[in-house]
Scaffold this active site. Structure first.
Site, PDB file in Angstrom:
ATOM      1  N   LEU A   2      59.995  38.760  30.102  1.00  0.00           N
ATOM      2  CA  LEU A   2      60.220  40.003  30.850  1.00  0.00           C
ATOM      3  C   LEU A   2      59.255  40.085  32.029  1.00  0.00           C
ATOM      4  CD1 LEU A   2      60.846  42.634  28.025  1.00  0.00           C
ATOM      5  CD2 LEU A   2      62.378  40.896  28.987  1.00  0.00           C
ATOM      6  N   ARG A   8      49.997  49.768  39.809  1.00  0.00           N
ATOM      7  CA  ARG A   8      48.552  49.972  39.613  1.00  0.00           C
ATOM      8  C   ARG A   8      47.721  48.800  40.124  1.00  0.00           C
ATOM      9  NH1 ARG A   8      47.647  51.298  33.719  1.00  0.00           N
ATOM     10  NH2 ARG A   8      45.506  51.722  34.339  1.00  0.00           N
ATOM     11  N   GLY A  19      63.908  50.219  29.873  1.00  0.00           N
ATOM     12  CA  GLY A  19      63.186  49.945  28.629  1.00  0.00           C
ATOM     13  C   GLY A  19      63.215  48.477  28.253  1.00  0.00           C
ATOM     14  N   GLU A  74      56.046  54.016  18.856  1.00  0.00           N
ATOM     15  CA  GLU A  74      55.371  54.078  20.151  1.00  0.00           C
ATOM     16  C   GLU A  74      54.368  55.228  20.152  1.00  0.00           C
ATOM     17  OE1 GLU A  74      55.582  51.774  22.725  1.00  0.00           O
ATOM     18  OE2 GLU A  74      56.483  50.796  21.003  1.00  0.00           O
ATOM     19  N   ASN A 114      30.387   2.867  56.401  1.00  0.00           N
ATOM     20  CA  ASN A 114      29.326   3.875  56.411  1.00  0.00           C
ATOM     21  C   ASN A 114      29.557   4.833  57.568  1.00  0.00           C
ATOM     22  OD1 ASN A 114      26.340   4.470  55.353  1.00  0.00           O
ATOM     23  ND2 ASN A 114      26.455   4.804  57.566  1.00  0.00           N
ATOM     24  N   ASN A 156      40.223  15.209  65.201  1.00  0.00           N
ATOM     25  CA  ASN A 156      41.626  14.954  64.835  1.00  0.00           C
ATOM     26  C   ASN A 156      42.598  15.866  65.554  1.00  0.00           C
ATOM     27  OD1 ASN A 156      40.567  17.153  63.387  1.00  0.00           O
ATOM     28  ND2 ASN A 156      42.151  16.964  61.828  1.00  0.00           N
ATOM     29  N   SER A 162      24.998   4.932  67.823  1.00  0.00           N
ATOM     30  CA  SER A 162      24.784   6.362  67.570  1.00  0.00           C
ATOM     31  C   SER A 162      25.086   7.186  68.804  1.00  0.00           C
ATOM     32  CB  SER A 162      23.327   6.608  67.191  1.00  0.00           C
ATOM     33  OG  SER A 162      23.074   6.003  65.976  1.00  0.00           O
TER      34      SER A 162
HETATM   35  C1  UD1 Z   1      55.046  47.851  25.008  1.00  0.00           C
HETATM   36  C2  UD1 Z   1      55.546  48.070  23.585  1.00  0.00           C
HETATM   37  C3  UD1 Z   1      54.380  48.583  22.728  1.00  0.00           C
HETATM   38  C4  UD1 Z   1      53.261  47.572  22.764  1.00  0.00           C
HETATM   39  C5  UD1 Z   1      52.852  47.288  24.204  1.00  0.00           C
HETATM   40  C6  UD1 Z   1      51.898  46.106  24.238  1.00  0.00           C
HETATM   41  C7  UD1 Z   1      57.896  48.703  23.755  1.00  0.00           C
HETATM   42  C8  UD1 Z   1      58.853  49.823  23.707  1.00  0.00           C
HETATM   43  N1  UD1 Z   1      56.610  49.040  23.606  1.00  0.00           N
HETATM   44  O1  UD1 Z   1      54.651  49.120  25.518  1.00  0.00           O
HETATM   45  O2  UD1 Z   1      54.790  48.753  21.401  1.00  0.00           O
HETATM   46  O3  UD1 Z   1      52.148  48.057  22.047  1.00  0.00           O
HETATM   47  O4  UD1 Z   1      53.987  46.912  25.001  1.00  0.00           O
HETATM   48  O5  UD1 Z   1      51.383  45.937  25.511  1.00  0.00           O
HETATM   49  O6  UD1 Z   1      58.296  47.573  23.868  1.00  0.00           O
HETATM   50  N2  UD1 Z   1      59.776  45.782  31.054  1.00  0.00           N
HETATM   51  C9  UD1 Z   1      60.914  45.411  31.723  1.00  0.00           C
HETATM   52  N3  UD1 Z   1      61.893  46.315  31.885  1.00  0.00           N
HETATM   53  C10 UD1 Z   1      61.811  47.571  31.410  1.00  0.00           C
HETATM   54  C11 UD1 Z   1      60.644  47.954  30.735  1.00  0.00           C
HETATM   55  C12 UD1 Z   1      59.638  47.032  30.570  1.00  0.00           C
HETATM   56  O7  UD1 Z   1      61.031  44.270  32.171  1.00  0.00           O
HETATM   57  O8  UD1 Z   1      62.777  48.332  31.579  1.00  0.00           O
HETATM   58  C13 UD1 Z   1      58.716  44.801  30.860  1.00  0.00           C
HETATM   59  C14 UD1 Z   1      57.438  45.154  31.599  1.00  0.00           C
HETATM   60  O9  UD1 Z   1      57.425  44.505  32.849  1.00  0.00           O
HETATM   61  C15 UD1 Z   1      56.356  44.597  30.717  1.00  0.00           C
HETATM   62  C16 UD1 Z   1      56.953  44.708  29.335  1.00  0.00           C
HETATM   63  O10 UD1 Z   1      58.350  44.798  29.494  1.00  0.00           O
HETATM   64  O11 UD1 Z   1      56.107  43.245  31.008  1.00  0.00           O
HETATM   65  C17 UD1 Z   1      56.409  45.872  28.534  1.00  0.00           C
HETATM   66  O12 UD1 Z   1      56.727  47.087  29.196  1.00  0.00           O
HETATM   67  P1  UD1 Z   1      55.681  48.270  29.303  1.00  0.00           P
HETATM   68  O13 UD1 Z   1      56.305  49.381  30.055  1.00  0.00           O
HETATM   69  O14 UD1 Z   1      54.375  47.757  29.766  1.00  0.00           O
HETATM   70  O15 UD1 Z   1      55.577  48.707  27.778  1.00  0.00           O
HETATM   71  P2  UD1 Z   1      54.373  49.423  27.078  1.00  0.00           P
HETATM   72  O16 UD1 Z   1      54.542  50.888  27.243  1.00  0.00           O
HETATM   73  O17 UD1 Z   1      53.093  48.825  27.485  1.00  0.00           O
END
Ligand code: UD1
Ligand code: MG
Length: 451
Positions: free
Chosen positions: A11, A18, A83, A158, A363, A372, A409
């Site tokens: 993912l 941030r 998500g 969560e 040398n 160059n 030289s």
């Molecule tokens: C997630 C986990 C949480 C865990 C934590 C660890 C879920 C619901 N929660 O929370 O249990 O403790 O990671 O760090 O999985 N991403 C997508 N598309 C989306 C949403 C997220 O690609 O629609 C990717 C983000 O880029 C990231 C990863 O999924 O790499 C996790 O997403 P993030 O929003 O950071 O989840 P957390 O709230 O940190």
């Protein structure tokens, strides 16, 4: 038993706001390699022969990096960020092809080790349908909590959805998950978004597995394996952990480092046995150092190859395309770029060697500059075997110095020099006897000095 097939879903659709950067988050480097590249290599080493990288709507650069590292990885787009489960489902076409194991990893978690991913896969081959990496952070705020009952993982809650009692649980979801490939789509398709964030949570796969009578387990991992990056400060912390690992691996492979904590390596640095690295050396990407070479303090090396027993630095700079031969010497304040510097050749002090070949045992005297660049293009210099270039010479490219030739030289060499000859390209010295004492007596008489 036939080896289990494995698909990794990486993912990488995360927003990186941030980071306060115009670069997508997963392309920020540690050990001079993008975060995404670290993760792709780890999943490949854990046996995932197939891989889908899920990218956001406008992340062409991310797709390009994925293709560079894993040419047969496919790209899936998640157009809306709904998500983690929704993101995994962007890889539906691949999931439908049917794999034994599905690994889900986050591209902003670059320190995940292949052995950790293998542990999750092992839990699947031992009968689990879902295996989740658990860890116990000092501060669990924000993480999903792992609810374990009688050795079974029954649910992940969560942080935002957790009760006070559930928030007191220390064991957290690290984000790495392995799913039985025969069950994965069925579980993912049943995940809804009735939660605090109105997101499709991948973590709900655990409760759904339990409802279906399938087994879910938590596998404890080290915190570093699941260390996620959201800020530049976390990027720096992660870099520090990676540097520790790289230094330890170098020491284990027989490299001598007097103060390893001052040496900075790249993820792809290759160091031979009994290489010695003095304090304060920086390795950019693409450096190989053969056995018994010594890299003295304060040297900076990038895309360079250093032959056996060569001596580099202190204060040397090797730029891309520097190829230093066996037993050759590159001394203090010497810069080498795009140049082959053959076995036993020496440039001990203060020189620039660019776009060149320097033959065996030649040398290069102190202060020699290979000119160059003429303001428009780059040109080559060739110095033959055993040639001697006197100090403070300028070799104006394109030019070649024959084998065994001598350059006086202070010469400015603009024409090629035949082998075994002497070339002088400087103003003849003039002597004016008694000139200095005449000057002094004129000054003493209060008059202006003459020539
Ligand atoms: C997630 C986990 C949480 C865990 C934590 C660890 C879920 C619901 N929660 O929370 O249990 O403790 O990671 O760090 O999985 N991403 C997508 N598309 C989306 C949403 C997220 O690609 O629609 C990717 C983000 O880029 C990231 C990863 O999924 O790499 C996790 O997403 P993030 O929003 O950071 O989840 P957390 O709230 O940190
Ligand atoms: Mg996160």
């Amino acid at each position: 038993m036939a080896e289990r097939t494995c698909l990794a879903v990486v993912l990488a659709a995360g927003e990186g706001t941030r980071m306060r950067s115009s670069l997508p988050k997963v392309l920020h480097p540690i050990g001079n390699e993008p975060l995404l590249a670290h993760v792709l290599r780890a999943v490949a080493r854990a046996g995932a022969a197939d891989c889908v990288v899920v990218v956001g709507p406008d992340h062409d650069a991310v797709a390009k990096e994925a293709a560079r590292v894993s040419p047969n990885a496919s790209i899936a787009r998640q157009l809306e960020r709904l998500g983690t489960a929704h993101a995994v489902l962007a890889a539906r076409v691949a999931l439908e092809r049917g794999f034994d194991d599905i690994l889900v990893v986050f591209a902003d978690t670059p320190l995940v080790r292949p052995e950790t991913l293998m542990k999750l896969r092992a839990a699947l081959s031992a009968g689990a349908a879902v295996a989740v990496a658990g860890f116990t952070p000092a501060d669990p705020t924000g993480y999903g909590r792992l609810i374990v009952q009688g050795g079974k993982l029954v649910a992940i809650r969560e942080h935002n959805d957790a009760s006070e009692a559930e928030r007191a649980i220390g064991l957290c979801n690290g984000g790495l998950m392995a799913l039985d490939g025969r069950q994965a789509l069925g579980l993912l398709d049943r995940i809804g978004n009735a939660n605090a964030k109105k997101e499709f949570y991948l973590t709900d796969a655990v409760a759904l597995a339990n409802e279906a009578g399938l087994r879910a387990v938590a596998v404890e991992v080290e915190e570093d394996d699941v260390r996620g990056i959201n800020t530049k400060a976390q990027l720096a912390e992660t870099e520090a952990v990676l540097q520790q690992r790289l230094r330890q691996a170098a020491l284990d492979a027989g490299v001598t480092m007097i103060a390893p904590e001052t040496v900075f390596l790249s993820a792809d640095t290759v160091l031979g046995r009994d290489v010695t690295i003095e304090p304060y050396v920086v390795f950019g990407p693409g450096v190989t150092v053969e056995a018994n070479a010594v890299i003295h303090s304060f040297s900076h090396l990038t895309e360079a190859h250093i032959g056996e027993g060569a001596l580099i630095g202190p204060f040397a700079r090797l730029r891309p395309g520097a190829r230093i031969g066996k037993g050759a010497k590159i001394g203090n304040f010497v810069e080498v770029k795009q140049a082959e510097f053959a076995d036993g050749a020496k440039a001990n002090h203060l020189a620039y060697i660019g776009d060149a070949r320097v033959g065996e045992g030649a040398n290069i005297g102190a202060g020699t500059i290979f000119c160059n660049y003429d303001g428009a293009g780059k040109h080559r210099t060739d110095v033959g075997k055993g040639a001697f270039v006197g100090s403070n010479s300028s070799l104006v490219a394109p030019v070649s110095i024959g084998d065994g030739a001598y350059i006086g030289s202070g010469s400015v060499i603009t024409e090629s020099v035949p082998r075994d000859s002497l070339a002088l390209g400087r103003v003849r010295q003039v002597i004016k006897e008694g000139w200095a004492s005449r000057l002094r007596s004129l000054k003493a008489a209060g008059k202006k000095g003459g020539s």
